[in-house]
Design a protein around this motif. Structure first.
Motif, PDB file in Angstrom:
ATOM      1  N   GLY A  58      26.052 -33.025  23.037  1.00  0.00           N
ATOM      2  CA  GLY A  58      26.657 -31.868  23.671  1.00  0.00           C
ATOM      3  C   GLY A  58      27.935 -32.238  24.400  1.00  0.00           C
ATOM      4  N   GLN A  59      28.461 -31.290  25.156  1.00  0.00           N
ATOM      5  CA  GLN A  59      29.710 -31.548  25.870  1.00  0.00           C
ATOM      6  C   GLN A  59      29.543 -32.584  26.970  1.00  0.00           C
ATOM      7  N   THR A  60      28.405 -32.556  27.643  1.00  0.00           N
ATOM      8  CA  THR A  60      28.215 -33.466  28.779  1.00  0.00           C
ATOM      9  C   THR A  60      26.948 -34.305  28.673  1.00  0.00           C
ATOM     10  N   MET A  61      26.111 -34.057  27.674  1.00  0.00           N
ATOM     11  CA  MET A  61      24.849 -34.786  27.573  1.00  0.00           C
ATOM     12  C   MET A  61      24.324 -34.743  26.150  1.00  0.00           C
ATOM     13  N   LEU A  62      23.285 -35.532  25.903  1.00  0.00           N
ATOM     14  CA  LEU A  62      22.602 -35.505  24.619  1.00  0.00           C
ATOM     15  C   LEU A  62      21.518 -34.423  24.643  1.00  0.00           C
ATOM     16  N   ILE A  63      21.279 -33.797  23.490  1.00  0.00           N
ATOM     17  CA  ILE A  63      20.291 -32.727  23.367  1.00  0.00           C
ATOM     18  C   ILE A  63      19.272 -33.134  22.310  1.00  0.00           C
ATOM     19  N   ASP A  64      18.016 -33.051  22.665  1.00  0.00           N
ATOM     20  CA  ASP A  64      16.908 -33.450  21.789  1.00  0.00           C
ATOM     21  C   ASP A  64      16.625 -32.330  20.790  1.00  0.00           C
ATOM     22  N   THR A  65      17.413 -32.270  19.720  1.00  0.00           N
ATOM     23  CA  THR A  65      17.346 -31.155  18.786  1.00  0.00           C
ATOM     24  C   THR A  65      16.446 -31.401  17.572  1.00  0.00           C
ATOM     25  N   HIS A  66      16.121 -32.647  17.271  1.00  0.00           N
ATOM     26  CA  HIS A  66      15.291 -32.958  16.098  1.00  0.00           C
ATOM     27  C   HIS A  66      15.885 -32.394  14.816  1.00  0.00           C
ATOM     28  N   ASP A  67      17.208 -32.319  14.730  1.00  0.00           N
ATOM     29  CA  ASP A  67      17.843 -31.771  13.528  1.00  0.00           C
ATOM     30  C   ASP A  67      18.783 -32.764  12.847  1.00  0.00           C
ATOM     31  N   GLN A  68      18.671 -34.047  13.221  1.00  0.00           N
ATOM     32  CA  GLN A  68      19.525 -35.083  12.671  1.00  0.00           C
ATOM     33  C   GLN A  68      18.671 -36.289  12.266  1.00  0.00           C
ATOM     34  N   PRO A  69      19.187 -37.140  11.373  1.00  0.00           N
ATOM     35  CA  PRO A  69      18.474 -38.388  11.082  1.00  0.00           C
ATOM     36  C   PRO A  69      18.370 -39.261  12.323  1.00  0.00           C
ATOM     37  N   VAL A  70      17.437 -40.184  12.303  1.00  0.00           N
ATOM     38  CA  VAL A  70      17.277 -41.137  13.401  1.00  0.00           C
ATOM     39  C   VAL A  70      18.552 -41.986  13.487  1.00  0.00           C
ATOM     40  N   PRO A  71      19.246 -42.022  14.630  1.00  0.00           N
ATOM     41  CA  PRO A  71      20.482 -42.795  14.737  1.00  0.00           C
ATOM     42  C   PRO A  71      20.211 -44.271  15.025  1.00  0.00           C
ATOM     43  N   GLU A  72      21.239 -45.082  14.871  1.00  0.00           N
ATOM     44  CA  GLU A  72      21.104 -46.522  15.047  1.00  0.00           C
ATOM     45  C   GLU A  72      20.611 -46.884  16.439  1.00  0.00           C
ATOM     46  N   CYS A  73      21.082 -46.179  17.473  1.00  0.00           N
ATOM     47  CA  CYS A  73      20.664 -46.503  18.836  1.00  0.00           C
ATOM     48  C   CYS A  73      19.156 -46.332  19.019  1.00  0.00           C
ATOM     49  N   VAL A  74      18.562 -45.348  18.333  1.00  0.00           N
ATOM     50  CA  VAL A  74      17.118 -45.134  18.427  1.00  0.00           C
ATOM     51  C   VAL A  74      16.378 -46.176  17.606  1.00  0.00           C
ATOM     52  N   TRP A  75      16.912 -46.558  16.442  1.00  0.00           N
ATOM     53  CA  TRP A  75      16.293 -47.639  15.677  1.00  0.00           C
ATOM     54  C   TRP A  75      16.243 -48.923  16.501  1.00  0.00           C
ATOM     55  N   GLN A  76      17.319 -49.227  17.208  1.00  0.00           N
ATOM     56  CA  GLN A  76      17.351 -50.435  18.024  1.00  0.00           C
ATOM     57  C   GLN A  76      16.317 -50.380  19.148  1.00  0.00           C
ATOM     58  N   LEU A  77      16.171 -49.211  19.763  1.00  0.00           N
ATOM     59  CA  LEU A  77      15.192 -49.070  20.832  1.00  0.00           C
ATOM     60  C   LEU A  77      13.768 -49.141  20.281  1.00  0.00           C
ATOM     61  N   TYR A  78      13.564 -48.629  19.079  1.00  0.00           N
ATOM     62  CA  TYR A  78      12.264 -48.739  18.408  1.00  0.00           C
ATOM     63  C   TYR A  78      11.898 -50.200  18.180  1.00  0.00           C
ATOM     64  N   ALA A  79      12.858 -50.994  17.716  1.00  0.00           N
ATOM     65  CA  ALA A  79      12.605 -52.429  17.521  1.00  0.00           C
ATOM     66  C   ALA A  79      12.244 -53.097  18.841  1.00  0.00           C
ATOM     67  N   ALA A  80      12.925 -52.708  19.922  1.00  0.00           N
ATOM     68  CA  ALA A  80      12.608 -53.268  21.239  1.00  0.00           C
ATOM     69  C   ALA A  80      11.192 -52.885  21.659  1.00  0.00           C
ATOM     70  N   ALA A  81      10.772 -51.670  21.326  1.00  0.00           N
ATOM     71  CA  ALA A  81       9.404 -51.245  21.628  1.00  0.00           C
ATOM     72  C   ALA A  81       8.395 -52.068  20.844  1.00  0.00           C
ATOM     73  N   LEU A  82       8.677 -52.313  19.569  1.00  0.00           N
ATOM     74  CA  LEU A  82       7.767 -53.102  18.737  1.00  0.00           C
ATOM     75  C   LEU A  82       7.639 -54.533  19.250  1.00  0.00           C
ATOM     76  N   ARG A  83       8.726 -55.080  19.767  1.00  0.00           N
ATOM     77  CA  ARG A  83       8.664 -56.442  20.295  1.00  0.00           C
ATOM     78  C   ARG A  83       7.743 -56.534  21.496  1.00  0.00           C
ATOM     79  N   ARG A  84       7.545 -55.449  22.192  1.00  0.00           N
ATOM     80  CA  ARG A  84       6.664 -55.429  23.360  1.00  0.00           C
ATOM     81  C   ARG A  84       5.237 -55.053  23.003  1.00  0.00           C
ATOM     82  N   ALA A  85       5.072 -54.218  21.976  1.00  0.00           N
ATOM     83  CA  ALA A  85       3.756 -53.646  21.705  1.00  0.00           C
ATOM     84  C   ALA A  85       3.089 -54.159  20.442  1.00  0.00           C
TER      85      ALA A  85
END
Length: 277
Positions: free
Chosen positions: A210-237
């Motif tokens: 959005g203009q000033t923030m991100l919006i959780d719309t669930h209407d786009q493919p998973v972006p690289e930043c989320v893939w990276q955070l997912y990998a970080a989650a897997l390293r912990r769990a």
């Protein structure tokens, strides 16, 4: 009753019903919005029952409203229990939020202050819901666009909620990224505070800028930043059952399966690297 999921799944959306009903969708489990099937008989339940015969099922609610100060609604819990008894899902989940007060329903997942008072309300409502269903539920961390003054961080709130109620967590990695970006906290600090033993499922999704923030719309493919955070989650769990949500701008099923294959590959690579380290 406590059940669990495994593997990689998708949200079952109307555009792809036929593939789930005939069992041709190459997924390990499916998830549906509970309220879409909390009806008296008819085609929706028949469709879900046929799909349920092919795949383990997760019921994901959006209207329990565990943050409501006037409590969860008895009629809602009764209808949810009927659906649970009929479909025997592997997990039942909802959101850490409030959606209504009295007879007013916002039809939105509204954030809570991270305070002891709010925590007491949430835990009491979770306790009542779990007693009504006869099972532990999973609760999803929210995406948020405003922040209230609070006595604790969101991850501290979640950990205490799990400790007091015995509930489990549905960790939405995209929501962590969205909220961290909007409010300026460190998403890795969030992951470090998660009680991983309680995480029973992971959501991945895309968002809009959005203009000033991100919006959780669930209407786009998973972006690289989320893939990276997912990998970080897997390293912990370690191993985590993972699902991709897509609620709008829905592509062909083959495209979603391809995106799910990316999750499979990243999951396998991350766990193999951690095992070799």
């Amino acid at each position: 009753m406590t059940s669990s999921l495994s593997g990689f799944g998708l949200g079952m959306r109307r555009e792809h019903y036929a593939a789930y009903v005939d069992g041709s969708a190459k997924v390990d489990f499916i998830e549906v919005i509970s309220e879409n099937f909390m009806v008296e008989g008819g085609r929706p339940l028949d469709t879900l029952f046929k799909a349920r015969s092919n795949y383990p099922l997760a019921l994901h609610g959006v209207s329990l409203s565990v943050g409501s100060a006037d409590g969860v609604r008895s009629d809602y819990l009764e209808r949810l229990r009927q659906l649970v008894d009929l479909m025997e899902p592997a997990v039942v989940s909802d959101h850490l939020c409030w959606t209504r007060i009295g007879n007013f329903n916002s039809h939105d997942l509204l954030p809570l202050p991270m305070t002891e008072e709010a925590l007491q309300v949430v835990c009491a409502n979770i306790g009542r819901a779990q007693d009504a269903l006869g099972r532990a539920m999973l609760f999803e961390n929210p995406s948020s666009y405003i922040a209230f003054p609070g006595a604790m961080t969101e991850w501290e709130f979640l950990a205490e909620m799990v400790s007091r109620t015995g509930c489990r967590l549905l960790l939405d990695v995209n929501n962590i990224h969205v909220s961290a970006t909007n409010h300026g906290f460190d998403p890795i600090a969030y992951l470090d505070g998660v009680p991983w033993r309680a995480v029973g499922q992971v959501h991945l999704a895309g968002h809009s800028v959005g203009q000033t923030m991100l919006i959780d719309t669930h209407d786009q493919p998973v972006p690289e930043c989320v893939w990276q955070l997912y990998a970080a989650a897997l390293r912990r769990a370690g191993d985590l059952p993972t699902m991709i949500e897509r609620d709008d701008n829905i592509p062909d099923l083959a495209e979603l399966i391809g995106e799910l294959d990316t999750a499979r590959e990243l999951h396998a690579e991350t766990l193999a690297f951690e095992a070799a380290a």
